[in-house]
Design an enzyme around this catalytic site. Structure first.
Site, mmCIF file in Angstrom:
data_model
loop_
_atom_site.group_PDB
_atom_site.id
_atom_site.type_symbol
_atom_site.label_atom_id
_atom_site.label_comp_id
_atom_site.label_asym_id
_atom_site.label_seq_id
_atom_site.Cartn_x
_atom_site.Cartn_y
_atom_site.Cartn_z
ATOM 1 N N TRP A 133 0.449 -0.839 -0.637
ATOM 2 C CA TRP A 133 0.048 -0.607 0.282
ATOM 3 C C TRP A 133 0.725 1.445 -0.027
ATOM 4 O O TRP A 133 1.819 1.415 0.761
ATOM 5 C CB TRP A 133 -0.873 0.029 1.245
ATOM 6 C CG TRP A 133 -1.886 1.046 1.419
ATOM 7 C CD1 TRP A 133 -2.233 2.163 0.858
ATOM 8 C CD2 TRP A 133 -1.678 2.540 2.928
ATOM 9 N NE1 TRP A 133 -3.562 2.818 1.144
ATOM 10 C CE2 TRP A 133 -2.996 2.593 2.231
ATOM 11 C CE3 TRP A 133 -1.593 1.463 4.064
ATOM 12 C CZ2 TRP A 133 -2.889 3.862 3.256
ATOM 13 C CZ3 TRP A 133 -2.478 2.451 4.867
ATOM 14 C CH2 TRP A 133 -3.140 3.728 4.724
ATOM 15 N N ASP A 214 -0.633 -5.211 10.177
ATOM 16 C CA ASP A 214 -1.792 -4.182 9.483
ATOM 17 C C ASP A 214 -3.033 -5.141 8.568
ATOM 18 O O ASP A 214 -3.241 -5.756 8.554
ATOM 19 C CB ASP A 214 -1.171 -3.796 8.056
ATOM 20 C CG ASP A 214 -1.688 -2.427 7.328
ATOM 21 O OD1 ASP A 214 -3.308 -2.856 8.593
ATOM 22 O OD2 ASP A 214 -2.113 -1.613 6.624
ATOM 23 N N LYS A 249 -13.758 -0.908 5.857
ATOM 24 C CA LYS A 249 -14.216 -1.636 5.154
ATOM 25 C C LYS A 249 -15.261 -2.451 6.076
ATOM 26 O O LYS A 249 -16.186 -2.607 4.874
ATOM 27 C CB LYS A 249 -12.470 -2.212 4.708
ATOM 28 C CG LYS A 249 -12.211 -2.244 3.676
ATOM 29 C CD LYS A 249 -11.334 -0.523 3.823
ATOM 30 C CE LYS A 249 -10.776 -0.179 3.196
ATOM 31 N NZ LYS A 249 -9.724 0.870 3.134
#
Length: 401
Positions: A133, A214, A249
């Site tokens: 990312w 993460d 999310k």
């Protein structure tokens, strides 16, 4: 007189958010944004989950005051996060070895980890996956760290390059900080399997590395429990770790910026000291976290009825993403592509490394109004029954070019 502002250059667009800016400026009615990292439903809308709607209604009816929260966040939220990520009744929780602070989304949690480690482990180098990312590098470099990359993705096999990844991790100096995506790797969608995670954990432990885990997509790969498995295996192996998780999310609460940073310490006394210093980092940045999102999530996770409703909604989102992967592959094949594209079915989560080149991405944008990141990363969750056939045909044309 020369102003300090005269020397400030114009920064380049964010590689992901810049795609959305260009998309918004496009006047074509059939445009498609595959660059944004957001889950959309089959009508192309960001859903408001029924479980969230009910929790918000209940909170509004109570009319609770909006005073300052504790520096480390709403206690009910902190407990709910710990049980969701590490498992209710986890020995490390009972032993007081895990401390958690509410954060401003997953990005904020990573930034807290970066600033905490910069205060007490400044000499280390941070290692992120190649690719990763985009914001991972920016977060840790902004905190003052040197950031390097370990091998991760094999462009020939369109999957995880595990031998190269493990070999690099095994050769890192003790104390190196390693950022690991727990599930639904962003941007590739390629995840280690259970056996590979066991080797990664063994390597991290034996080399004395510092893992930052993460966990931005818990529930989007295989389910809440399965997706948390790598975190729990690290804890069971006795590896101190930092865990950044996000509810953007899986609760569809992007704008509320709700996440958390948990620190797994070797013993309770170390955890207490770590939390005291983590609170100093929070205090110097934003003083204390906001209220609403944490109250909503705590309400859902602690109510058996709302928890069951949320888990069902999350499962439906997970299934729809997998359905869209299948539909995209079918559309590409139906359009007569002679390129192997079924690797998309082996990937997890919202994203796919599609194999499209920067030139392909530009042609999709210019010719079809289909927007993606230059790396070829696409958000599968932005596909729906109305656009997937057109996207598949356009992708097939580029793959055959």
């Amino acid at each position: 007189m020369t102003s300090l502002f005269d020397a400030i250059p114009l920064a380049p667009r964010d590689p992901i958010l810049g795609v959305t800016e260009a998309f918004n400026a496009d006047s074509r009615a059939d445009k498609v944004n595959l660059g944004v990292g957001v889950y959309y439903d089959d009508q192309g809308r960001i859903p408001v989950l029924d479980s969230v709607r009910q929790a918000e209604s209940d909170l509004a009816a109570k009319g609770l005051p909006r005073g300052y929260q504790p520096i480390d966040g709403l206690p009910a939220y902190v407990r709910a996060v710990q049980e969701l990520v590490f498992g209710a009744g986890a020995p490390a929780l009972l032993e007081g070895r895990i401390v958690t602070a509410q954060a401003l989304g997953g990005t904020g949690a990573l930034r807290l980890a970066a600033e905490f480690l910069r205060r007490f482990h400044a000499q280390a180098t941070v290692w992120i996956s190649n690719p990763s990312w985009e914001n991972h590098r920016a977060i840790f470099e902004s905190a003052g760290f040197t950031v390097e990359a370990y091998p991760y993705y094999n462009r020939d096999t369109r999957g995880l390059d595990f031998p190269a990844m493990r070999a690099t991790l095994a050769g890192l100096p003790a104390g190196s900080i390693v950022v690991l995506h727990v599930c639904c790797h962003n941007p590739t969608g390629a995840d280690p399997d259970t056996a590979q995670w066991a080797e990664i954990i063994e390597t991290v432990r034996d080399r004395g590395l510092v893992p930052i885990l993460d966990l931005a997509y818990q529930g989007f790969a295989s389910g809440l429990e399965a997706d948390a498995m790598p975190v729990r295996r690290f804890v069971e192996a006795g590896v101190p770790a930092f865990v950044a998780n996000s509810f953007s999310k899986n609760f569809s609460l992007y704008g509320e910026r709700v996440g958390a940073l948990s620190i797994v310490a070797p013993h309770a006394d170390a955890a207490t000291r770590a939390l005291s210093q983590l609170k100093r980092v929070v205090r110097a940045n934003y003083s204390n976290p906001p209220t609403h999102g944490a109250q909503v999530i705590a309400a859902v996770l602690t109510s058996p009825v709302l928890r069951a409703r949320w888990e069902a909604e999350l499962a439906a989102m997970r299934v729809r993403i997998k359905d869209m992967r299948e539909a995209l592959v079918a559309a590409v094949e139906a359009a007569g592509s002679n390129a192997e594209f079924r690797f998309v079915l082996r990937q997890n989560g919202m994203f796919s490394y599609s194999g499209l080149s920067p030139e392909d991405v530009a042609r999709l944008r210019d010719d079809h109004g289909i927007y993606a990141v230059d790396s070829g990363r696409i958000c599968v969750a932005a596909l729906n029954s109305s656009n997937v056939a057109r996207v598949g045909a356009a992708v097939a044309a580029r793959l055959n070019a």
